[in-house]
Design a protein around this motif. Structure first.
Motif, PDB file in Angstrom:
ATOM      1  N   SER A   1      13.369  10.325   2.893  1.00 40.23           N
ATOM      2  CA  SER A   1      12.815  10.488   4.238  1.00 40.23           C
ATOM      3  C   SER A   1      11.582   9.614   4.371  1.00 40.23           C
ATOM      4  N   ALA A   2      11.108   9.494   5.608  1.00 39.51           N
ATOM      5  CA  ALA A   2       9.918   8.690   5.851  1.00 39.51           C
ATOM      6  C   ALA A   2       8.723   9.247   5.099  1.00 39.51           C
ATOM      7  N   SER A   3       8.635  10.568   5.036  1.00 38.92           N
ATOM      8  CA  SER A   3       7.505  11.187   4.336  1.00 38.92           C
ATOM      9  C   SER A   3       7.580  10.922   2.842  1.00 38.92           C
ATOM     10  N   GLN A   4       8.794  10.973   2.261  1.00 40.88           N
ATOM     11  CA  GLN A   4       8.944  10.675   0.843  1.00 40.88           C
ATOM     12  C   GLN A   4       8.621   9.220   0.547  1.00 40.88           C
ATOM     13  N   ASP A   5       9.061   8.332   1.425  1.00 42.68           N
ATOM     14  CA  ASP A   5       8.743   6.915   1.241  1.00 42.68           C
ATOM     15  C   ASP A   5       7.238   6.705   1.253  1.00 42.68           C
ATOM     16  N   ALA A   6       6.551   7.405   2.148  1.00 45.00           N
ATOM     17  CA  ALA A   6       5.100   7.271   2.235  1.00 45.00           C
ATOM     18  C   ALA A   6       4.422   7.806   0.977  1.00 45.00           C
ATOM     19  N   LEU A   7       4.915   8.933   0.462  1.00 40.73           N
ATOM     20  CA  LEU A   7       4.354   9.495  -0.766  1.00 40.73           C
ATOM     21  C   LEU A   7       4.591   8.560  -1.952  1.00 40.73           C
ATOM     22  N   PHE A   8       5.782   7.959  -1.993  1.00 36.38           N
ATOM     23  CA  PHE A   8       6.096   7.025  -3.075  1.00 36.38           C
ATOM     24  C   PHE A   8       5.146   5.835  -3.038  1.00 36.38           C
ATOM     25  N   GLU A   9       4.816   5.359  -1.837  1.00 31.97           N
ATOM     26  CA  GLU A   9       3.893   4.237  -1.700  1.00 31.97           C
ATOM     27  C   GLU A   9       2.502   4.604  -2.193  1.00 31.97           C
ATOM     28  N   THR A  10       2.045   5.832  -1.909  1.00 29.30           N
ATOM     29  CA  THR A  10       0.719   6.245  -2.394  1.00 29.30           C
ATOM     30  C   THR A  10       0.707   6.292  -3.918  1.00 29.30           C
ATOM     31  N   TRP A  11       1.822   6.724  -4.504  1.00 27.84           N
ATOM     32  CA  TRP A  11       1.927   6.771  -5.968  1.00 27.84           C
ATOM     33  C   TRP A  11       1.901   5.356  -6.543  1.00 27.84           C
ATOM     34  N   LYS A  12       2.688   4.452  -5.974  1.00 28.30           N
ATOM     35  CA  LYS A  12       2.749   3.080  -6.476  1.00 28.30           C
ATOM     36  C   LYS A  12       1.384   2.394  -6.400  1.00 28.30           C
ATOM     37  N   LYS A  13       0.680   2.620  -5.306  1.00 33.00           N
ATOM     38  CA  LYS A  13      -0.602   1.934  -5.085  1.00 33.00           C
ATOM     39  C   LYS A  13      -1.780   2.642  -5.743  1.00 33.00           C
ATOM     40  N   GLY A  14      -1.542   3.833  -6.301  1.00 30.41           N
ATOM     41  CA  GLY A  14      -2.640   4.586  -6.892  1.00 30.41           C
ATOM     42  C   GLY A  14      -3.575   5.132  -5.832  1.00 30.41           C
ATOM     43  N   GLU A  15      -2.991   5.741  -4.792  1.00 28.40           N
ATOM     44  CA  GLU A  15      -3.783   6.298  -3.688  1.00 28.40           C
ATOM     45  C   GLU A  15      -3.464   7.774  -3.478  1.00 28.40           C
ATOM     46  N   THR A  16      -3.194   8.479  -4.585  1.00 29.03           N
ATOM     47  CA  THR A  16      -2.823   9.889  -4.489  1.00 29.03           C
ATOM     48  C   THR A  16      -4.035  10.802  -4.315  1.00 29.03           C
ATOM     49  N   GLY A  17      -5.203  10.319  -4.700  1.00 32.99           N
ATOM     50  CA  GLY A  17      -6.395  11.156  -4.664  1.00 32.99           C
ATOM     51  C   GLY A  17      -6.648  11.875  -5.979  1.00 32.99           C
ATOM     52  N   ILE A  18      -5.730  11.760  -6.941  1.00 31.20           N
ATOM     53  CA  ILE A  18      -5.921  12.336  -8.271  1.00 31.20           C
ATOM     54  C   ILE A  18      -6.446  11.217  -9.173  1.00 31.20           C
ATOM     55  N   PRO A  19      -7.714  11.264  -9.597  1.00 32.63           N
ATOM     56  CA  PRO A  19      -8.331  10.123 -10.295  1.00 32.63           C
ATOM     57  C   PRO A  19      -7.541   9.593 -11.479  1.00 32.63           C
ATOM     58  N   PHE A  20      -7.053  10.492 -12.356  1.00 41.75           N
ATOM     59  CA  PHE A  20      -6.356  10.007 -13.538  1.00 41.75           C
ATOM     60  C   PHE A  20      -5.049   9.319 -13.160  1.00 41.75           C
ATOM     61  N   ILE A  21      -4.307   9.887 -12.230  1.00 42.06           N
ATOM     62  CA  ILE A  21      -3.049   9.284 -11.775  1.00 42.06           C
ATOM     63  C   ILE A  21      -3.322   7.927 -11.145  1.00 42.06           C
ATOM     64  N   ASP A  22      -4.312   7.874 -10.263  1.00 41.88           N
ATOM     65  CA  ASP A  22      -4.613   6.624  -9.568  1.00 41.88           C
ATOM     66  C   ASP A  22      -5.095   5.543 -10.532  1.00 41.88           C
ATOM     67  N   ALA A  23      -5.964   5.925 -11.481  1.00 43.76           N
ATOM     68  CA  ALA A  23      -6.452   4.948 -12.449  1.00 43.76           C
ATOM     69  C   ALA A  23      -5.301   4.393 -13.287  1.00 43.76           C
ATOM     70  N   SER A  24      -4.375   5.275 -13.661  1.00 45.99           N
ATOM     71  CA  SER A  24      -3.233   4.834 -14.467  1.00 45.99           C
ATOM     72  C   SER A  24      -2.355   3.858 -13.693  1.00 45.99           C
ATOM     73  N   MET A  25      -2.109   4.144 -12.416  1.00 41.34           N
ATOM     74  CA  MET A  25      -1.273   3.258 -11.611  1.00 41.34           C
ATOM     75  C   MET A  25      -1.976   1.942 -11.321  1.00 41.34           C
ATOM     76  N   HIS A  26      -3.295   1.985 -11.115  1.00 46.12           N
ATOM     77  CA  HIS A  26      -4.031   0.734 -10.924  1.00 46.12           C
ATOM     78  C   HIS A  26      -3.920  -0.139 -12.166  1.00 46.12           C
ATOM     79  N   GLU A  27      -4.037   0.490 -13.339  1.00 48.54           N
ATOM     80  CA  GLU A  27      -3.949  -0.269 -14.585  1.00 48.54           C
ATOM     81  C   GLU A  27      -2.543  -0.842 -14.774  1.00 48.54           C
ATOM     82  N   LEU A  28      -1.519  -0.045 -14.477  1.00 49.40           N
ATOM     83  CA  LEU A  28      -0.143  -0.540 -14.579  1.00 49.40           C
ATOM     84  C   LEU A  28       0.069  -1.748 -13.682  1.00 49.40           C
ATOM     85  N   ASN A  29      -0.358  -1.648 -12.430  1.00 53.53           N
ATOM     86  CA  ASN A  29      -0.164  -2.738 -11.476  1.00 53.53           C
ATOM     87  C   ASN A  29      -0.957  -3.987 -11.854  1.00 53.53           C
ATOM     88  N   ALA A  30      -2.115  -3.783 -12.468  1.00 50.59           N
ATOM     89  CA  ALA A  30      -3.010  -4.906 -12.756  1.00 50.59           C
ATOM     90  C   ALA A  30      -2.727  -5.579 -14.088  1.00 50.59           C
TER      91      ALA A  30
END
Length: 430
Positions: free
Chosen positions: A311-340
């Motif tokens: 759904s559109a909402s799931q796609d949006a949530l997936f994008e926040t996860w990929k970009k490290g914009e979930t609001g959970i510091p450890f999750i976001d830091a990990s995704m930023h490191e993966l992407n970088a």
């Protein structure tokens, strides 16, 4: 009498040390023809628009193939490099150089085995045999205490029986020289742009620079041992979990064999009495996932009866996860490191995977595809196996009980520089 020529088809075995197909070809043939094919299949975009191989891993691969060519030339040989479908290229080269047989290491994941079958069929049309070897595991298939069909589905049982009843074979000899047919056109290494990718930008926050190739693998192994010595404060104490080996990118491409790592660890432990059991455990997990693929094939995920209706909402949530914009510091830091950088440690992978699947409710296979693109150390069996384990699938009978990833991740302190997104254009160049 005509000379016997064996073509060695390199895939995920980019090394000259402990390489059975290379040494066996040297023993059996008058001349050996080493070949590597850059298959466009691995650089295409999927139906979801995801690139199968991201630029960090592609650069690492290019470096690894270049290093293999350098090492083969040092032995008086050469590496033929081509870009295209191996099922078309290998028969052409076989006819050009009057090849008598083709050697390669057998894979287990269905995409890789399908490519092998295509090559085998194409070679059979010109009456050539594709000989399969087993060279990607720590424990050889023939040395297991059970046939493949009876391998325990439980990792704990697999580990116990293998460690008790099997032995790791010693590394085989390294060639001293290789006699190769005269090659008119060895081919050039493609550029990232020719593979459809941009040059990756190295993030200054990265703690290690991954440089592909057997030379880099052997260097990294010694660096790991030096680090383990430095962080150990007492004789016989375990190395801190914060100091992982980071050898997985080289292992995944076969720039170093798992047997090489195993015996180097054993030697290091005997000499220093510093235990690195965590590294040996990771090697065993890699074996387990490969053997599970060998045992079950596509049926490995047969109990995944989920019907994905994005759904559109799931796609949006997936994008926040990929970009490290979930609001959970450890999750976001990990995704930023993966992407970088193309790399995060195993604990971070488990946490971000669990958060995607359990907290956000996103189809785990979307995470699989994203990791395939981003991870510099991507390996089909390990990637799919680990994600299936997090998703509660696979064949391990243990209950994969729910635990609150959000609560656990939010309570983790992180001082990572990757807590915020780094923008290359904001860095001054002097």
């Amino acid at each position: 009498m005509s000379e016997k020529v064996i073509l060695v088809w390199f895939r995920n075995d980019l090394r000259i040390h402990d390489n059975e197909i290379l040494l066996e070809a040297i023993r059996k043939a008058d001349k050996v023809l080493p070949v590597y094919c850059f298959d466009p299949y691995y650089f295409q975009k999927t139906a979801d628009g995801v690139t199968k191989t991201g630029n960090f891993r592609a650069r690492f691969l290019l470096e690894s193939v270049a290093d293999l060519r350098k090492n083969l030339r040092a032995l008086g040989s050469e590496l033929i490099i081509r870009t295209g479908n191996p099922a078309e290229i290998l028969p052409q080269l076989a006819e050009t150089y009057q090849v008598n047989e083709v050697y390669h290491h057998r894979e287990v994941a269905y995409e890789e085995t399908d490519i092998s079958e295509q090559v085998e069929a194409a070679l059979w049309k010109i009456r050539l045999n594709l000989k399969h070897f087993i060279g990607h595991t720590l424990y050889h298939k023939e040395d297991l205490p059970f046939p493949i069909k009876d391998i325990p589905n439980s990792f704990a049982t697999f580990k116990k029986k293998v460690e008790r009843d099997s032995n790791v074979r010693h590394c085989i000899d390294t060639p001293e020289n290789i006699n190769t047919p005269e090659i008119a056109d060895a081919g050039e290494l493609p550029t990232l742009q020719q593979l459809g990718l941009d040059e990756p930008v190295d993030d200054p926050r990265a703690t290690i620079k991954f440089t592909g190739g057997e030379t880099g693998a052997l260097t990294r192994l010694q660096e790991y041992f030096a680090c383990s010595n430095a962080v150990t404060t007492g004789k016989g104490r375990n190395v801190s979990a914060d100091h992982s080996s980071k050898l997985s990118p080289w292992i995944s491409l076969g720039c170093i064999s798992m047997r090489q790592v195993y015996w180097a660890v054993i030697k290091h432990e005997q000499e220093t009495h510093i235990h690195t059991g965590a590294l040996l455990l990771e090697l065993l997990w890699r074996d387990y996932f490969r053997f599970m693929f060998k045992k079950h094939g596509k049926e490995f995920f047969a109990n995944d009866d989920t019907e994905t209706q994005p759904s559109a909402s799931q796609d949006a949530l997936f994008e926040t996860w990929k970009k490290g914009e979930t609001g959970i510091p450890f999750i976001d830091a990990s995704m930023h490191e993966l992407n970088a950088t193309g790399f995060i440690n195993n604990f971070s992978r488990q946490m971000v995977a669990g958060y995607l699947v359990r907290d956000l409710g996103i189809d785990w296979k979307k995470g699989v595809a994203y990791f395939e693109e981003k991870l510099i150390d991507y390996s089909p069996a390990s990637n799919w196996g680990n994600w299936a384990f997090v998703a509660g699938l696979g064949h391990d009978p243990r209950d994969n009980r729910y635990f609150n990833i959000t609560k656990q991740a939010s309570e983790l302190e992180t001082k990572s520089g990757f807590i915020s997104i780094w923008l290359p254009e904001t860095v001054a160049v002097e």
